[in-house]
Enzyme design. Structure first.
Site, short mmCIF file in Angstrom:
data_model
loop_
_atom_site.label_atom_id
_atom_site.label_comp_id
_atom_site.label_asym_id
_atom_site.label_seq_id
_atom_site.Cartn_x
_atom_site.Cartn_y
_atom_site.Cartn_z
N ASP A 120 -4.58 -4.66 6.06
CA ASP A 120 -4.69 -5.52 4.54
C ASP A 120 -3.51 -6.40 4.18
OD1 ASP A 120 -6.38 -6.42 2.66
OD2 ASP A 120 -5.44 -4.68 1.34
N HIS A 135 -2.51 -1.20 -3.61
CA HIS A 135 -3.64 -0.21 -3.47
C HIS A 135 -3.38 1.11 -4.28
CE1 HIS A 135 -4.24 -1.91 0.91
NE2 HIS A 135 -4.45 -2.65 -0.13
N MET A 174 -0.15 1.22 5.46
CA MET A 174 -0.95 1.27 6.73
C MET A 174 -1.96 0.30 6.88
SD MET A 174 -1.34 3.20 9.32
CE MET A 174 -0.49 4.79 9.10
N SER A 203 1.04 -1.16 -0.05
CA SER A 203 -0.06 0.09 -0.08
C SER A 203 0.91 1.32 0.06
CB SER A 203 -0.83 0.01 1.26
OG SER A 203 -1.83 1.14 1.00
N THR A 204 0.60 2.03 0.82
CA THR A 204 1.55 3.48 1.03
C THR A 204 3.04 3.14 0.81
OG1 THR A 204 -0.21 4.38 2.54
CG2 THR A 204 1.92 5.63 2.41
#
Length: 369
Positions: free
Chosen positions: A310, A214, A307, A188-189
């Site tokens: 997930d 993501h 973050m 993700s991030t």
């Protein structure tokens, strides 16, 4: 004591800038301490206002967002959230050190605006906790990627142009390993650059890889194209029914859930619109759970910076079903969230830095029977 996240909004459109300020100012825990109308204005105001996070338009007159980041971050490593239209320059800005991005909405469509503002709030909050990683030219500083020899066994799609992939000199994998292994990766991030860091170090002759990052709809296709230009394996955005095969990495399309399923002698991906799972669509948990449940051959799961949680539960299920699992370590994560949760619940066999994950993966594959 004021613990609000102090935000400086940088955008050359007065109308859009005001909309950003109005929304962010209304959010608990966020304080807009000022705005800048362009990069030059921002350079003057940052030392005075000392923001915690910048929101930054990429396309601005004069000094654009990418060049601004290259000048700013080496001396002021501020978390930056890009606010951009559907544009390849986003990935250049992420490479320059921006933490994350959010796609500009159609301001005339209510649902588009609402989705945008929800995403912006979440990304600003996440960025405030992120570790800013400043890109360096190869060999320029400790920790920079180390160039490998000009040829590498198994590197079917060897690239030689400056800035393209430099695969590590790994021994070629056997046909059996290539055909009987599926690798799942989730991030993700900070993951756009972290995933690139892993893939560009791998040879082209690698077991099939499925990736959930993501990312909004539209950007996943451009991201896949970017990786395909840089990496040694083929990389593309997944389409429903695509066969997973050696030498191919498939990126889950934005706004669709991607699962791995068995189809005769092959494994394929199913990509369909669906509800958010673990807060996301595409979701890493959806991908990892499908691998755990549906894949009977050798499995590897890799969870990287991001973050939240997930992918953590899905990775645990993979490990419980015999997969070898790797978690990115805290020191190299932009946000040590998803890998931390995965490690804490026992889903991770081993942790490694972003730069070393490729070596850990290849060493494991060499030992697969």
């Amino acid at each position: 004591m004021n613990n609000n996240i102090k935000v400086l909004v940088v955008d050359d459109s007065s109308l859009f800038r005001q909309a950003l300020i109005q929304h962010l100012s209304s959010q608990p825990g966020i304080e807009v301490i000022g705005y800048a109308i362009n990069a030059y204005d921002a350079k003057q105001k940052i030392p005075q206002l000392q923001p915690d996070v910048l929101t930054l338009d990429v396309e601005m007159p004069g000094l654009n967002g990418i060049e601004f980041l290259k000048q700013l971050l080496p001396t002021n490593p501020l978390p930056v959230v890009l606010v951009s239209s559907l544009n390849l320059s986003v990935f250049d800005a992420l490479s320059a050190g921006a933490v994350d991005f959010v796609r500009k909405p159609d301001m005339s469509v209510h649902n588009s605006k609402q989705t945008f503002f929800e995403a912006l709030t979440a990304k600003v909050t996440t960025a405030a906790k992120a570790k800013v990683r400043i890109s360096q030219p190869a060999g320029a500083a400790p920790g920079s990627p180390v160039p490998a020899p000009a040829t590498a066994p198994g590197a079917v799609r060897q690239r030689t142009a400056q800035g393209t992939a430099r695969p590590m000199p790994f021994p070629a994998l056997s046909r059996n390993v290539l055909d009987s292994t599926i690798i799942g990766l989730g991030a993700s991030t900070g993951g756009t650059e972290a995933t690139l860091e892993v893939l560009k170090r791998l040879p082209g002759n690698i077991p099939g890889i499925v990736i959930t990052q993501h990312m909004p709809e539209g950007f996943t296709e451009m991201y896949a194209q970017r990786l395909n230009r840089i990496c040694n394996m083929e990389v593309r955005e997944a389409k429903n029914g695509d066969v997973i095969r050696p030498g191919l990495a498939l990126i889950a399309p934005g706004a669709k859930q991607m699962e791995v399923t068995r189809s005769g002698r092959n494994y394929t991906v199913q990509c369909r619109p669906g509800a958010k799972v673990s807060g996301h669509c595409p979701s890493v948990d959806v991908l990892f759970n499908s691998i755990a449940s549906n894949v009977a051959v050798n499995k590897v799961g890799i969870i990287m910076t991001g973050m939240g949680r997930d992918g953590a539960d899905g990775l645990l299920k993979m490990r419980q079903n015999g997969a070898f699992t790797i978690g990115q370590d805290k020191e190299s994560c932009v946000v040590y969230g998803m890998p931390m949760v995965a490690y804490n619940i026992g889903a991770v066999c081993t942790q490694a830095s972003c730069e070393n994950i490729a070596s850990v993966l290849m060493n494991h594959l060499k030992g697969v029977r």
